[in-house]
Motif scaffolding. Structure first.
Motif, PDB file in Angstrom:
ATOM      1  N   ARG A  41       0.290   0.630   0.995  1.00  0.00           N
ATOM      2  CA  ARG A  41      -0.933  -0.194   0.913  1.00  0.00           C
ATOM      3  C   ARG A  41      -1.125  -0.878   2.251  1.00  0.00           C
ATOM      4  N   PHE A  42      -2.288  -0.605   2.892  1.00  0.00           N
ATOM      5  CA  PHE A  42      -2.570  -1.104   4.227  1.00  0.00           C
ATOM      6  C   PHE A  42      -3.745  -2.073   4.206  1.00  0.00           C
ATOM      7  N   ALA A  43      -3.628  -3.157   5.001  1.00  0.00           N
ATOM      8  CA  ALA A  43      -4.764  -4.030   5.255  1.00  0.00           C
ATOM      9  C   ALA A  43      -5.569  -3.451   6.420  1.00  0.00           C
ATOM     10  N   ASP A  47      -1.156  -2.697   9.750  1.00  0.00           N
ATOM     11  CA  ASP A  47      -0.698  -3.790   8.881  1.00  0.00           C
ATOM     12  C   ASP A  47      -0.371  -3.235   7.498  1.00  0.00           C
ATOM     13  N   ARG A  49       1.233  -3.569   3.959  1.00  0.00           N
ATOM     14  CA  ARG A  49       1.569  -4.676   3.075  1.00  0.00           C
ATOM     15  C   ARG A  49       2.761  -4.346   2.176  1.00  0.00           C
ATOM     16  N   TYR A  50       2.788  -3.165   1.571  1.00  0.00           N
ATOM     17  CA  TYR A  50       3.930  -2.750   0.750  1.00  0.00           C
ATOM     18  C   TYR A  50       3.876  -1.237   0.585  1.00  0.00           C
ATOM     19  N   GLN A  51       4.982  -0.672   0.115  1.00  0.00           N
ATOM     20  CA  GLN A  51       5.057   0.777  -0.024  1.00  0.00           C
ATOM     21  C   GLN A  51       6.036   1.175  -1.121  1.00  0.00           C
ATOM     22  N   TYR A  73      -1.658   0.472  -7.074  1.00  0.00           N
ATOM     23  CA  TYR A  73      -2.341   0.491  -5.776  1.00  0.00           C
ATOM     24  C   TYR A  73      -3.862   0.396  -5.872  1.00  0.00           C
ATOM     25  N   TYR A 120      -6.321   1.763   1.375  1.00  0.00           N
ATOM     26  CA  TYR A 120      -6.988   0.641   2.034  1.00  0.00           C
ATOM     27  C   TYR A 120      -7.976   0.010   1.044  1.00  0.00           C
ATOM     28  N   ASP A 121      -8.636  -1.060   1.491  1.00  0.00           N
ATOM     29  CA  ASP A 121      -9.629  -1.714   0.626  1.00  0.00           C
ATOM     30  C   ASP A 121     -10.786  -0.790   0.292  1.00  0.00           C
TER      31      ASP A 121
END
Length: 275
Positions: A41-43, A47, A49-51, A73, A120-121
């Motif tokens: 999970r990327f910002a 960046d 955030r977690y994996q 996710y 991503y978002d």
């Protein structure tokens, strides 16, 4: 088990084929480096955030990977139709399932890199080491094409197990599912020895980051929700004249976000590019 493996053509003489290890061994990485799935999970691109990592036989990676993707996710919107509660995900689960199957079935397992999913978002990217069949381009994936699996023995077992149809329709199903949910069609790319499938959902923040003005953002988000937009609808949405609405639509066309649908003239409709 011996009879099953023989029936699936996963043995050669007295030896198991690599596909047998990948599909059924509890720890295939002991024999095939990189035979697992990684989700992050990327910002932003730099960046994380977690994996998570999903290990085990490919059949488990398919089920556990999709479940992890949907439950951890991706955030689902909760909607109600009468007394029924429905979860609506950012991207259609059927399309994500096809993308995951494609990535695991067509990965080049001589590479040590695992299949990777970046979340991503506003987008979700599947990547696997691999390549297109000789003389193919990405265009082949967007319409009916023959089934040319990179790993025939793996694909045959997934077909027998009911996971795939063995007709080369997976990429088309992804496209149709996104169209059905008024989303941009997936982007297929092959470069640097890898295959990428990118799902995209336009958001206000992402469009603003691209430099789009407020009026253009309103139009894109409206099309994503409604499926289409006309010049008159743009006039009402943004409070501008017909000529200005035409300029807005032409600008979004040039940017590769919208395209004309069907015939032109009075009442011309615009849809998301590729829809």
């Amino acid at each position: 088990m011996d009879a099953l493996l023989a029936n699936l053509h996963l043995v050669e003489g007295d030896y198991l084929k690599r596909a047998a290890i990948l599909l059924f061994h509890s720890t295939p990485e002991r024999f095939v480096t990189g035979a697992y799935l990684k989700i992050g999970r990327f910002a932003t691109d730099d960046d994380l955030r977690y994996q998570d990592e999903v290990h085990g036989p490919l059949l488990d990676q398919i089920e556990k990977g999709l479940d992890l993707l949907l439950t951890k996710y991706l955030v689902a919107d909760i909607r109600y139709g009468g007394a029924s509660r429905t979860e609506v995900f950012m991207f259609p689960p059927e399309a994500l399932r096809e993308a995951l199957l494609n990535a695991l079935a067509h990965k080049d397992y001589s590479s040590s890199a695992p299949v990777q999913i970046s979340v991503y978002d506003d987008r979700l990217i599947f990547w696997n080491d691999g390549q297109l069949p000789d003389h193919w381009t990405v265009e082949n994936l967007t319409h009916k094409h023959p089934s040319r699996p990179f790993n025939p023995d793996v694909a045959n077992t997934l077909f027998r197990a009911g996971y795939i149809e063995s007709w080369g329709r997976g990429t088309i199903k992804m496209i149709n599912e996104c169209r059905r949910h008024a989303l941009p069609v997936p982007r297929y790319t092959f470069e640097a020895g890898g295959c990428t499938v990118e799902f995209l959902k336009y958001t206000e923040a992402a469009l603003r980051q691209q430099g789009l003005r407020d009026e253009l953002i309103k139009i894109v988000l409206s099309v994503q929700t409604a499926g289409t937009v006309t010049n008159s609808a743009v006039q009402q949405l943004t409070g501008v004249s017909k000529s200005t609405a035409t300029r807005f639509l032409n600008e979004l066309d040039r940017l590769g976000i919208l395209q004309k649908s069907g015939t032109t003239g009075v009442g011309t409709e615009y849809v998301l590019k590729g829809s």
